[in-house]
Design a protein around this motif. Structure first.
Motif, PDB file in Angstrom:
ATOM      1  N   GLY A   6       3.582   3.272  42.495  1.00 55.04           N
ATOM      2  CA  GLY A   6       2.482   2.543  41.734  1.00 55.04           C
ATOM      3  C   GLY A   6       1.418   3.494  41.220  1.00 55.04           C
ATOM      4  N   ASP A   7       1.678   4.766  41.288  1.00 52.89           N
ATOM      5  CA  ASP A   7       0.472   5.755  41.095  1.00 52.89           C
ATOM      6  C   ASP A   7       0.518   6.402  39.690  1.00 52.89           C
ATOM      7  N   ASP A   8       1.492   6.133  38.784  1.00 53.38           N
ATOM      8  CA  ASP A   8       1.887   6.804  37.547  1.00 53.38           C
ATOM      9  C   ASP A   8       1.144   6.200  36.375  1.00 53.38           C
ATOM     10  N   PRO A   9      -0.192   6.842  35.975  1.00 52.51           N
ATOM     11  CA  PRO A   9      -0.847   6.412  34.762  1.00 52.51           C
ATOM     12  C   PRO A   9       0.104   6.054  33.734  1.00 52.51           C
ATOM     13  N   THR A  10       1.114   7.002  33.112  1.00 53.03           N
ATOM     14  CA  THR A  10       1.641   6.655  32.061  1.00 53.03           C
ATOM     15  C   THR A  10       2.652   5.451  32.103  1.00 53.03           C
ATOM     16  N   ILE A  11       3.125   5.069  33.421  1.00 44.43           N
ATOM     17  CA  ILE A  11       3.838   3.761  33.773  1.00 44.43           C
ATOM     18  C   ILE A  11       3.024   2.705  33.369  1.00 44.43           C
ATOM     19  N   TRP A  12       1.689   2.765  34.052  1.00 45.03           N
ATOM     20  CA  TRP A  12       0.865   1.656  33.857  1.00 45.03           C
ATOM     21  C   TRP A  12       0.650   1.389  32.291  1.00 45.03           C
ATOM     22  N   GLU A  13       0.445   2.304  31.617  1.00 46.00           N
ATOM     23  CA  GLU A  13       0.072   2.131  30.340  1.00 46.00           C
ATOM     24  C   GLU A  13       0.972   1.494  29.418  1.00 46.00           C
ATOM     25  N   ILE A  14       2.464   2.207  29.698  1.00 48.74           N
ATOM     26  CA  ILE A  14       3.759   1.663  29.197  1.00 48.74           C
ATOM     27  C   ILE A  14       3.937  -0.082  29.503  1.00 48.74           C
ATOM     28  N   GLU A  15       3.648  -0.204  30.637  1.00 51.77           N
ATOM     29  CA  GLU A  15       4.110  -1.505  31.318  1.00 51.77           C
ATOM     30  C   GLU A  15       2.823  -2.492  30.707  1.00 51.77           C
ATOM     31  N   GLU A  16       1.568  -2.001  30.536  1.00 47.46           N
ATOM     32  CA  GLU A  16       0.700  -2.909  30.050  1.00 47.46           C
ATOM     33  C   GLU A  16       0.985  -3.178  28.305  1.00 47.46           C
ATOM     34  N   ARG A  17       1.272  -2.033  27.755  1.00 51.35           N
ATOM     35  CA  ARG A  17       1.741  -2.281  26.554  1.00 51.35           C
ATOM     36  C   ARG A  17       2.783  -3.165  25.964  1.00 51.35           C
ATOM     37  N   ILE A  18       3.752  -3.197  26.736  1.00 51.07           N
ATOM     38  CA  ILE A  18       4.826  -3.863  26.664  1.00 51.07           C
ATOM     39  C   ILE A  18       4.648  -5.506  27.048  1.00 51.07           C
ATOM     40  N   ALA A  19       3.823  -5.671  28.093  1.00 52.25           N
ATOM     41  CA  ALA A  19       3.341  -6.888  28.395  1.00 52.25           C
ATOM     42  C   ALA A  19       2.773  -7.677  27.240  1.00 52.25           C
ATOM     43  N   THR A  20       1.565  -6.883  26.657  1.00 55.89           N
ATOM     44  CA  THR A  20       0.821  -7.260  25.662  1.00 55.89           C
ATOM     45  C   THR A  20       1.951  -7.716  24.363  1.00 55.89           C
ATOM     46  N   LEU A  21       2.754  -6.636  24.138  1.00 56.01           N
ATOM     47  CA  LEU A  21       3.771  -7.164  22.987  1.00 56.01           C
ATOM     48  C   LEU A  21       4.457  -8.229  23.066  1.00 56.01           C
ATOM     49  N   MET A  22       4.828  -8.609  24.314  1.00 56.16           N
ATOM     50  CA  MET A  22       5.665  -9.576  24.602  1.00 56.16           C
ATOM     51  C   MET A  22       4.940 -10.817  24.869  1.00 56.16           C
ATOM     52  N   GLY A  23       3.756 -10.687  25.023  1.00 63.38           N
ATOM     53  CA  GLY A  23       2.919 -11.861  25.392  1.00 63.38           C
ATOM     54  C   GLY A  23       2.980 -12.421  26.713  1.00 63.38           C
ATOM     55  N   LYS A  24       3.186 -11.408  27.625  1.00 58.07           N
ATOM     56  CA  LYS A  24       3.742 -11.714  28.924  1.00 58.07           C
ATOM     57  C   LYS A  24       2.209 -11.078  29.810  1.00 58.07           C
ATOM     58  N   GLU A  25       2.246 -11.732  30.980  1.00 61.68           N
ATOM     59  CA  GLU A  25       1.226 -11.348  32.009  1.00 61.68           C
ATOM     60  C   GLU A  25       1.465 -10.106  32.711  1.00 61.68           C
ATOM     61  N   ALA A  26       2.759  -9.536  32.598  1.00 61.00           N
ATOM     62  CA  ALA A  26       2.939  -8.507  33.234  1.00 61.00           C
ATOM     63  C   ALA A  26       4.471  -7.882  32.678  1.00 61.00           C
ATOM     64  N   ALA A  27       4.644  -6.501  32.856  1.00 58.02           N
ATOM     65  CA  ALA A  27       6.080  -5.950  32.648  1.00 58.02           C
ATOM     66  C   ALA A  27       6.237  -5.083  33.536  1.00 58.02           C
ATOM     67  N   ILE A  28       7.622  -4.723  33.741  1.00 57.47           N
ATOM     68  CA  ILE A  28       8.352  -3.374  34.501  1.00 57.47           C
ATOM     69  C   ILE A  28       8.854  -2.561  33.765  1.00 57.47           C
ATOM     70  N   PHE A  29       8.579  -1.317  34.072  1.00 58.89           N
ATOM     71  CA  PHE A  29       9.496  -0.050  33.071  1.00 58.89           C
ATOM     72  C   PHE A  29      10.732   0.115  34.094  1.00 58.89           C
ATOM     73  N   VAL A  30      11.632   0.084  33.308  1.00 57.09           N
ATOM     74  CA  VAL A  30      12.968   0.302  34.148  1.00 57.09           C
ATOM     75  C   VAL A  30      13.745   1.332  32.793  1.00 57.09           C
ATOM     76  N   PRO A  31      13.598   2.616  33.376  1.00 58.90           N
ATOM     77  CA  PRO A  31      14.151   3.915  32.282  1.00 58.90           C
ATOM     78  C   PRO A  31      15.651   3.582  31.606  1.00 58.90           C
ATOM     79  N   THR A  32      16.386   3.074  32.453  1.00 60.23           N
ATOM     80  CA  THR A  32      17.806   2.879  31.760  1.00 60.23           C
ATOM     81  C   THR A  32      18.360   1.730  32.139  1.00 60.23           C
ATOM     82  N   GLY A  33      19.303   1.294  31.432  1.00 64.62           N
ATOM     83  CA  GLY A  33      19.941  -0.011  31.358  1.00 64.62           C
ATOM     84  C   GLY A  33      20.655  -0.375  32.747  1.00 64.62           C
ATOM     85  N   THR A  34      20.935   0.794  33.725  1.00 68.02           N
ATOM     86  CA  THR A  34      21.491   0.567  34.964  1.00 68.02           C
ATOM     87  C   THR A  34      20.585   0.319  36.030  1.00 68.02           C
ATOM     88  N   MET A  35      19.349   0.593  35.844  1.00 70.40           N
ATOM     89  CA  MET A  35      18.519   0.306  37.084  1.00 70.40           C
ATOM     90  C   MET A  35      18.213  -1.080  37.199  1.00 70.40           C
TER      91      MET A  35
END
Length: 97
Positions: A68-97
């Motif tokens: 949980g200490d990657d600032p780029t991932i924090w930014e991506i998750e925050e941005r996607i949560a906002t775009l989706m109107g959600k409280e939080a989001a999780i970054f998963v780099p591939t469809g198999t994870m």
């Protein structure tokens, strides 16, 4: 950890420049295979990064997203949560994870 010396920085910069030239040559040959601007998302090995993409990766702030200490991932998750109107989001780099 100690800071690198000026000599170490110059050496690293020289190595980076040599690698960047190789990337540029590979990029030119890849463009002969795929048209400019086409991104093929079938696999992470199909589309090769451009020189600009590689430079962005080399200069990116990084951390370990598992801990949980990657600032780029924090930014991506925050941005996607906002775009989706959600409280939080999780970054998963591939469809198999």
């Amino acid at each position: 950890t100690s800071q690198p010396s000026q000599g170490e920085l110059v050496e690293a910069s020289t190595r980076f420049e040599a690698v960047a030239k190789k990337w540029s040559a590979k990029e030119k040959s890849a463009k002969q295979v795929r048209p400019e601007g086409i991104v093929d998302l079938r696999s992470d090995t199909v589309t090769t990064p451009t020189t600009a993409m590689r430079a962005a990766m080399a200069c990116a702030c990084v951390g370990d997203d598992v801990f949980g200490d990657d600032p780029t991932i924090w930014e991506i998750e925050e941005r996607i949560a906002t775009l989706m109107g959600k409280e939080a989001a999780i970054f998963v780099p591939t469809g198999t994870m």
